[in-house]
Structure formats: structure tokens, C-alpha cells
Write an enzyme that holds these catalytic residues in place. Structure first.
Site, short mmCIF file in Angstrom:
data_model
loop_
_atom_site.label_atom_id
_atom_site.label_comp_id
_atom_site.label_asym_id
_atom_site.label_seq_id
_atom_site.Cartn_x
_atom_site.Cartn_y
_atom_site.Cartn_z
N ASP A 105 0.81 -1.22 0.00
CA ASP A 105 0.00 0.00 0.00
C ASP A 105 0.85 1.27 0.00
OD1 ASP A 105 -2.22 -1.66 0.13
OD2 ASP A 105 -2.21 -1.66 2.32
N LYS A 148 1.85 2.21 -5.08
CA LYS A 148 2.37 1.65 -6.34
C LYS A 148 1.43 1.97 -7.50
CE LYS A 148 2.28 -2.40 -4.37
NZ LYS A 148 1.97 -2.00 -2.98
N ASN A 180 -5.52 -10.05 -3.79
CA ASN A 180 -5.18 -9.52 -2.45
C ASN A 180 -4.72 -8.06 -2.56
OD1 ASN A 180 -2.88 -10.42 -3.82
ND2 ASN A 180 -1.86 -11.23 -2.02
N GLY A 213 -4.75 -4.09 -3.83
CA GLY A 213 -5.71 -3.02 -4.11
C GLY A 213 -4.88 -1.81 -4.47
N HIS A 214 -4.83 -1.47 -5.73
CA HIS A 214 -3.99 -0.37 -6.22
C HIS A 214 -4.89 0.79 -6.64
CE1 HIS A 214 -0.43 -3.30 -7.17
NE2 HIS A 214 -0.84 -3.35 -5.91
N THR A 215 -4.72 1.91 -5.95
CA THR A 215 -5.63 3.05 -6.16
C THR A 215 -5.06 4.01 -7.19
OG1 THR A 215 -6.11 2.87 -3.81
CG2 THR A 215 -6.94 4.84 -4.93
P1 GDP Z 1 -0.81 0.43 -3.50
O1 GDP Z 1 -1.42 -0.85 -3.05
O2 GDP Z 1 0.66 0.47 -3.26
O3 GDP Z 1 -1.16 0.80 -4.90
O4 GDP Z 1 -1.42 1.56 -2.55
P2 GDP Z 1 -2.98 1.72 -2.12
O5 GDP Z 1 -3.73 2.25 -3.27
O6 GDP Z 1 -3.45 0.49 -1.46
O7 GDP Z 1 -2.84 2.79 -0.95
C1 GDP Z 1 -2.28 4.03 -1.17
C2 GDP Z 1 -3.32 5.07 -0.75
O8 GDP Z 1 -2.68 6.31 -0.61
C3 GDP Z 1 -4.42 5.29 -1.78
O9 GDP Z 1 -5.59 5.64 -1.12
C4 GDP Z 1 -3.90 6.44 -2.60
O10 GDP Z 1 -4.93 7.20 -3.21
C5 GDP Z 1 -3.21 7.24 -1.54
N1 GDP Z 1 -2.04 8.02 -2.00
C6 GDP Z 1 -1.08 7.68 -2.90
N2 GDP Z 1 -0.14 8.65 -2.97
C7 GDP Z 1 -0.52 9.62 -2.09
C8 GDP Z 1 0.05 10.84 -1.67
O11 GDP Z 1 1.12 11.26 -2.11
N3 GDP Z 1 -0.63 11.56 -0.72
C9 GDP Z 1 -1.81 11.12 -0.19
N4 GDP Z 1 -2.38 11.87 0.74
N5 GDP Z 1 -2.36 9.96 -0.55
C10 GDP Z 1 -1.72 9.20 -1.47
P1 IMO Z 2 -1.04 -4.13 -2.26
O1 IMO Z 2 -0.61 -4.67 -3.59
C1 IMO Z 2 -0.92 -4.65 2.06
C2 IMO Z 2 -1.03 -8.77 3.53
C3 IMO Z 2 -2.25 -9.23 4.30
C4 IMO Z 2 -1.61 -10.25 5.24
C5 IMO Z 2 -0.54 -10.90 4.37
C6 IMO Z 2 -0.95 -12.22 3.74
O2 IMO Z 2 -2.32 -3.39 -2.31
O3 IMO Z 2 0.08 -3.38 -1.60
P2 IMO Z 2 -2.59 -12.83 1.72
O4 IMO Z 2 -4.05 -12.57 1.53
O5 IMO Z 2 -1.72 -12.24 0.66
O6 IMO Z 2 -2.28 -14.28 1.97
O7 IMO Z 2 -2.23 -12.08 3.11
O8 IMO Z 2 -0.26 -9.96 3.35
N1 IMO Z 2 -1.31 -8.22 2.20
C7 IMO Z 2 -1.22 -6.92 1.90
N2 IMO Z 2 -0.95 -5.85 2.69
N3 IMO Z 2 -1.10 -4.49 0.73
C8 IMO Z 2 -1.33 -5.55 -0.06
O9 IMO Z 2 -1.38 -5.45 -1.40
C9 IMO Z 2 -1.44 -6.82 0.52
N4 IMO Z 2 -1.68 -8.06 0.03
C10 IMO Z 2 -1.58 -8.89 1.06
O10 IMO Z 2 -2.85 -8.17 4.99
O11 IMO Z 2 -0.95 -9.58 6.29
MG MG Z 3 -2.97 -1.52 -1.79
#
Ligand code: GDP
Ligand code: IMO
Ligand code: MG
Length: 432
Positions: free
Chosen positions: A18, A21, A43, A45-47
């Protein structure tokens, strides 16, 4: 981003997932021909926040929002077809045309309902705090050579036999867990036959297609899921996911040679978060824990689970820089720290008689350490409108300079908000 020497770039999370990416891949994809996901599955979740609409991508590469970009799901991904179709339908409904530019490796293994059932009913999954998407059980079947691959759907006569192996094993596990729930071979096969035409229409020899693209000089982004500390080999085992999230996994998971990779960009938050159980050495105590969760909206993109938050851990990111061979860093969510009166970076783990600066594999030993912090004055000014490094307050620049120094990798991007335009590109970004 992308020059004559950097055509194939891996984007990895360098903490516990999270890191942002999805946002970085979306920003970089404007200049890419291909984006390939290489491991994990639903698993993730890329926003991607376009300002008007916000997309959360689980399996489809985050380059899909750029109409000219080809997107591929590699052989290393464990693919949940139902979730894939939901994702496609959602994109199409929002006016994103995926036709003819989304490919699925025919070698990718499928996540089937019985994998999710096993994940849900397993006490080991609960102890780790998995996402419940069937990821671990699907990878287990892959390694045990009882998995079902996309290409199996081409052979209806053989499908029954392949599915039987998976279902029998899942049912044995469910019985062992004391669960009354069971999977049925016929139902599973019937469901697969029903989706086969739609899935096979996307099937491709992705490794070959990406290889040919690289050979013809195309620019290719490889999108990692999860983070380096969730890597099954290099992460905080057993509190990890079941795949190689680090850059080594990009070659095997996309089906290309390691020598085809030119650079690796590590994405890190300006602080640290993790979802699920397992060590987080710099974890905040209350009331900062709640304050930071609120400031950063730190809730899982898909599961909605609250994320645990802590200070930036340079021991962790230095380790990630080494195992991934990071050529550059993208620091995200700097704006989340804007209102704090002081911020800290963990520079080492104190133990009796010394300080460790290398991340240990032994979690029991890690428990006996205490983070050593270096403190910085806060900048207490909004960074959300900064577009050049000179727009950042001096205190924020000092904080970033120290991160760069400790990690020994250049910062190439700084993200100051969720939207595409809220990004600062630093000198040398083309090299990453
Ligand atoms: P990922 O899994 O690595 O793609 O990240 P996620 O999408 O799960 O979580 C990143 C969160 O941070 C999302 O809600 C994005 O919209 C938010 N985000 C990303 N970059 C920034 C930033 O520079 N500032 C803020 N405030 N939010 C960000
Ligand atoms: P993105 O790509 C954050 C964590 C779960 C748990 C462990 C194992 O959005 O960064 P799993 O379901 O993969 O067997 O769970 O990994 N986990 C993540 N934590 N971001 C993720 O994906 C994750 N995908 C799995 O919370 O601790
Ligand atoms: Mg994520």
C-alpha cells in the site's frame, strides 16, 4: 522516465504494501507501451485517483487507464476470474475500453472458490490476517503441482481430472480444520466451463509477447503487488504473502529474463504502514496511531481494514533497497506529515550492547530490539501544491535528504497527494 538505457522498469513496494504503487504506475504508464503485473492476485488493491473518478485495481495493471497502453497479467499471478470480470465490467462502465489490450498469461494459475473457502476456514490464515482472497491456498496448489491454469480451460476432457485433484485436497483440508463446508468437482468444472470462452479470449503467451515488445524497443513497466517485507523469502515470515514480491519475482512472474530488466523503482510512504499481523518495529502508540490513520486515510483499499501506522523505518527500506537492487525511490504521502510538529526516522534497532542496522530474518530476535530514532522538525505547511522540489519547505527537504542518505538510493519522485498531478519529478527520473 524511460530513456535509451531504461526501457524495462520494475515498480516494487519497499515496505509492507500500500505504498502507492498504483499511483506511481499510473503516472509512469503515460510513457509506457506495456504494463505487466507479475505476482499476487486479488489480495492487492492499487488506487488510481483521476480526480473525477477513483479506481481500485486488484488484478488489472494500473496502466489500464491510459488508452494506448497494453496491459498483461503474467504467469506469476494467481488469477481470480470472477474478480477479473468484475474489474473489467467496472472499467468498461466508466468508459475505459480494454478491448484488445488486456492479456492474461495462459500459464497463470487460477484462484477458485475452494481456495477462498480454505483461506476463510484456516486458523493459520486468521493468525496471519490474510486478505481471505485464496492467495495462499492457490500458490500452495501451484507449488504442489495440483493447480488449475488458464490453459487447462482449453481442454474440457482433461479439466475434470485437474480440478478433482484441487477439490479433493481442499476438502481434505476443510475436514481437517473441522469445517462442515465442502467443494464439489462437478460444480467447479461447470462454473469454469461457463467462464472459459470469456477468459480464453484474453489468454496469451505473455512472456513471449513481452519479450517481443522489449526486443522491438518498447517501454515496459512491471507492476509489483504487496511489499518487499511481505515477500515469502525476504519478508517477516510467516507474516507474509505467498509470492516473491521483490524484483526477482518480476522476471519469473512475467516470464522474461532477469537481464531484460534495466531499473527498479522502490515505492515507499514517507512513514510506514502494514495491514494484518506481524512485526512493525516503528508502530505508533496512541494517540498518534489514530491521528496518523485519519490523516493518511489508512484503511485497506479493498478490505477496508484499518492499517497500522509507524515512523519511516530506514532499516527496512535499506534492506528492501538491497534485495530489490533499487535504482531509485518514489516517496509518497509526504503531505500526510504536513501538520506534525516533529517527525522521526528509525535508523537502527537497539539491542543489548549495540545497534543493528541490517533487518534480521529472526523475528524472535527482532522482538528484543527497540527502534533508535532521529528526530526532525516538522514543516507545518501544506506540500499538496508543490510540483518542484524547490516548492517544498526546507524542513521537508531536509527530511527527504536524510532518507536518501540513509537508503543510499536517489529519490526520483515525491508524491504529495492522491491525484496524478500531485507529483514532483526530481532530476534523473528518466534513469530511475
Ligand atoms: P498500492 O497498493 O501500493 O497501490 O497503494 P494503495 O492504493 O493500497 O494505498 C495508497 C493510498 O494512498 C491510496 O488511497 C492512494 O490514493 C493514496 N495516496 C497515494 N499517494 C498519495 C500521496 O502522495 N498523498 C496522499 N495523501 N495519498 C496518497
Ligand atoms: P497491495 O498490492 C498490504 C497482507 C495481508 C496479510 C498478508 C498475507 O495493495 O500493496 P494474503 O491474503 O496475501 O495471503 O495475506 O499480506 N497483504 C497486503 N498488505 N497491501 C497488499 O497489497 C497486501 N496483500 C496482502 O494483509 O498480512
Ligand atoms: Mg494496496
Amino acid at each position: 522516465m524511460f530513456d535509451s538505457e531504461t526501457r524495462t522498469l520494475v515498480v516494487v513496494g519497499a515496505q509492507w504494501g500500500d505504498e502507492g504503487k498504483g499511483k506511481l504506475v499510473d503516472v509512469l504508464a503515460e510513457r509506457a507501451d506495456w504494463v505487466v503485473r507479475y505476482q499476487g492476485g486479488a489480495n492487492a488493491g492499487h488506487t488510481v485517483d483521476l480526480g473525477t473518478t477513483c479506481f481500485i485495481l486488484q488484478q488489472i495493471p494500473s496502466g489500464i487507464l491510459h488508452s494506448g497502453v497494453r496491459c498483461a497479467i503474467g504467469n506469476g499471478v494467481v488469477l481470480d476470474p470472477e474478480t477479473l470480470f468484475t474489474e473489467i465490467d467496472r472499467l468498461v462502465k466508466s468508459g475505459i475500453d480494454v478491448e484488445g489490450r488486456l492479456y492474461v498469461s495462459d500459464r497463470a494459475h487460477l484462484v477458485l472458490p475452494y481456495h477462498k473457502l480454505v483461506d476463510a476456514e484456516s486458523s493459520a490464515s486468521r493468525a496471519i490476517g490474510t486478505t481471505g482472497r485464496g492467495i495462499g491456498p492457490a500458490y500452495e496448489d501451484k507449488v504442489a503441482r495440483r493447480g488449475v491454469r488458464v490453459l487447462d480451460l482449453r481442454h474440457p476432457r482433461h479439466l475434470h481430472e485437474v480440478v478433482s485433484r484441487g477439490v479433493d485436497h481442499a476438502n481434505a483440508l476443510l475436514a481437517h480444520f473441522g469445517s462442515a463446508r465442502r467443494a464439489a468437482v462437478d460444480d467447479t468444472v461447470a462454473a469454469l466451463e461457463a467462464i472459459a470462452p470469456r477468459l480464453l479470449a484474453l489468454a496469451d503467451d505473455v512472456g513471449l509477447s513481452v519479450h517481443q515488445a522489449i526486443e522491438s524497443g518498447a517501454t515496459v513497466l512491471m507492476e509489483g503487488a504487496q511489499g518487499s517485507l511481505l515477500d515469502v523469502d525476504h519478508g517477516t515470515y510467516p507474516f507474509v504473502t505467498s509470492s516473491n514480491t521483490t524484483s526477482g519475482g518480476a522476471a519469473t512472474g512475467a516470464g522474461i529474463a532477469p537481464t531484460a530488466i534495466d531499473a527498479v523503482l522502490g515505492v515507499v510512504k514517507a512513514y510506514t504502514t502494514r495491514v494484518g499481523n506481524g512485526p512493525l518495529p516503528t508502530e505508533f502508540a496512541e494517540p498518534l496511531a489514530t491521528r496518523m490513520r485519519d490523516l493518511g486515510h489508512e484503511y485497506g483499499a479493498v478490505t477496508g481494514r484499518p492499517r497500522r501506522c509507524g515512523w519511516f523505518d530506514a532499516v527496512v527500506v535499506r534492506y528492501a533497497a538491497r534485495v530489490n537492487g533499487l535504482s531509485g525511490l518514489a516517496v509518497t504521502k509526504l503531505d500526510v506529515l504536513d501538520t506534525l510538529d516533529r517527525v522521526a526516522i528509525c535508523t537502527g534497532y537497539q539491542v543489548a550492547g549495540g545497534v543493528h542496522t541490517e533487518f534480521p530474518g529472526d523475528l524472535v530476535a527482532l522482538e528484543d530490539t527497540a527502534p533508535q530514532y532521529e528526530w526532525f522538525e516538522g514543516w507545518q505547511r501544506s506540500t499538496a501544491d508543490a510540483r518542484r522540489v524547490d516548492d517544498l519547505p526546507p524542513a521537508a527537504r531536509r527530511y527527504l535528504d536524510r532518507i536518501e542518505e540513509l537508503i543510499e538510493a536517489p529519490i526520483r519522485f515525491v508524491s504529495v497527494g492522491t491525484r496524478r498531478d500531485q507529483i514532483i519529478e526530481l532530476a534523473g527520473a528518466a534513469r530511475v
